[in-house]
Design a protein around this motif. Sequence first.
Motif, PDB file in Angstrom:
ATOM      1  N   GLU A 132       1.626   9.224  -6.011  1.00  0.00           N
ATOM      2  CA  GLU A 132       2.119  10.584  -5.788  1.00  0.00           C
ATOM      3  C   GLU A 132       3.094  11.002  -6.881  1.00  0.00           C
ATOM      4  O   GLU A 132       3.108  12.156  -7.305  1.00  0.00           O
ATOM      5  N   LYS A 170       1.076   4.008  -2.947  1.00  0.00           N
ATOM      6  CA  LYS A 170       0.854   5.422  -2.646  1.00  0.00           C
ATOM      7  C   LYS A 170       1.993   6.287  -3.199  1.00  0.00           C
ATOM      8  O   LYS A 170       1.765   7.365  -3.756  1.00  0.00           O
ATOM      9  N   ALA A 186       0.828  -1.206   0.000  1.00  0.00           N
ATOM     10  CA  ALA A 186       0.000   0.000   0.000  1.00  0.00           C
ATOM     11  C   ALA A 186       0.862   1.256   0.000  1.00  0.00           C
ATOM     12  O   ALA A 186       0.573   2.231  -0.710  1.00  0.00           O
TER      13      ALA A 186
END
Length: 312
Positions: free
Chosen positions: A30, A26, A22
């Motif tokens: 980004e 992420k 995860a």
Amino acid sequence: MVPARGCAPLFFCLFLHGNRIAMKLKAWIEAMRLRTLPVAVAGIITALGYNILNDNVDVVPLVLCLVFALLCQIASNFANEYFDYRAGRDRVGREGPRRGVTEGDITPREMIRAIIVTVVLACCVGLSLVIWGGWWLVAVGVAVVAGLFAYSTGPFPLSTHGCGEVAVVLFFGLVPVCCTYYVETLEWSWQVARGGLAVGLLGANVLIVNNYRDVDDDRAVGKKTLAVRWGRTTMTVLYVVNALIAIGIMMPDWWMLGPGMCSVPLLFVIMAVCIASMMRRREGAALTPLLGMTAMLMCLYSTAFATVVALV
């Protein structure tokens, strides 16, 4: 049956593994900078509006142009992150969104692979457009890929010499709008070129917000963006001027759709002035939402134009 106590370490390991996945996901999201992706979409939607205006819409090449534009922007964002890291233009704890490579969330090797894969995919999609637009589009694709890298690296990185906004006007305004229109009509048009310039200026405003937020970090590492050269106050003025020029050069198109339709672009000018006003009152990470708002405002403006053209 496995004892409950024997399952605990397994569940713990699965939890840690899932958490790492995860966090990695992420970091990649980004790095894609999703807030900026509407910039790529806006140019294609604007071209769609002009295609509808001239009763010439082909869904397949339109979708391919959209995919190509999105892949190029993601590749540009990846390249910007990697080359800024390699040149020491990023630092840990910067004001903007977390930079995965600089912060150690993504290894340099992983980012290089991501850049290569994304560029190759973009080239494959771009080559398929030759079917509609002809082989000369290969030269356009080469120029786009070259610009993608020239923005962050090379002997004269555009982003570090105050030329980033010009690059955005060209590669996120004029090129996608004019080329998407051509692929569907096999024609050039000064009217469409004006629309491309307008979209490019609105896209430049996204970069203005980005560099306005990062001015202290950029100055500290010797990155001479327009915000560093001209200062924050001038950049807020430029933000409004870009919006006024963009709306002004497309006003004949809105007037052609009906004098009452001119109220639509005027509403967007008011919204741009409001965002510029908010820029003056915010600092650091508090400016990041305004970047997304500017990108969405640009995309909404393009969508409004295409929608009005379709309905009138």
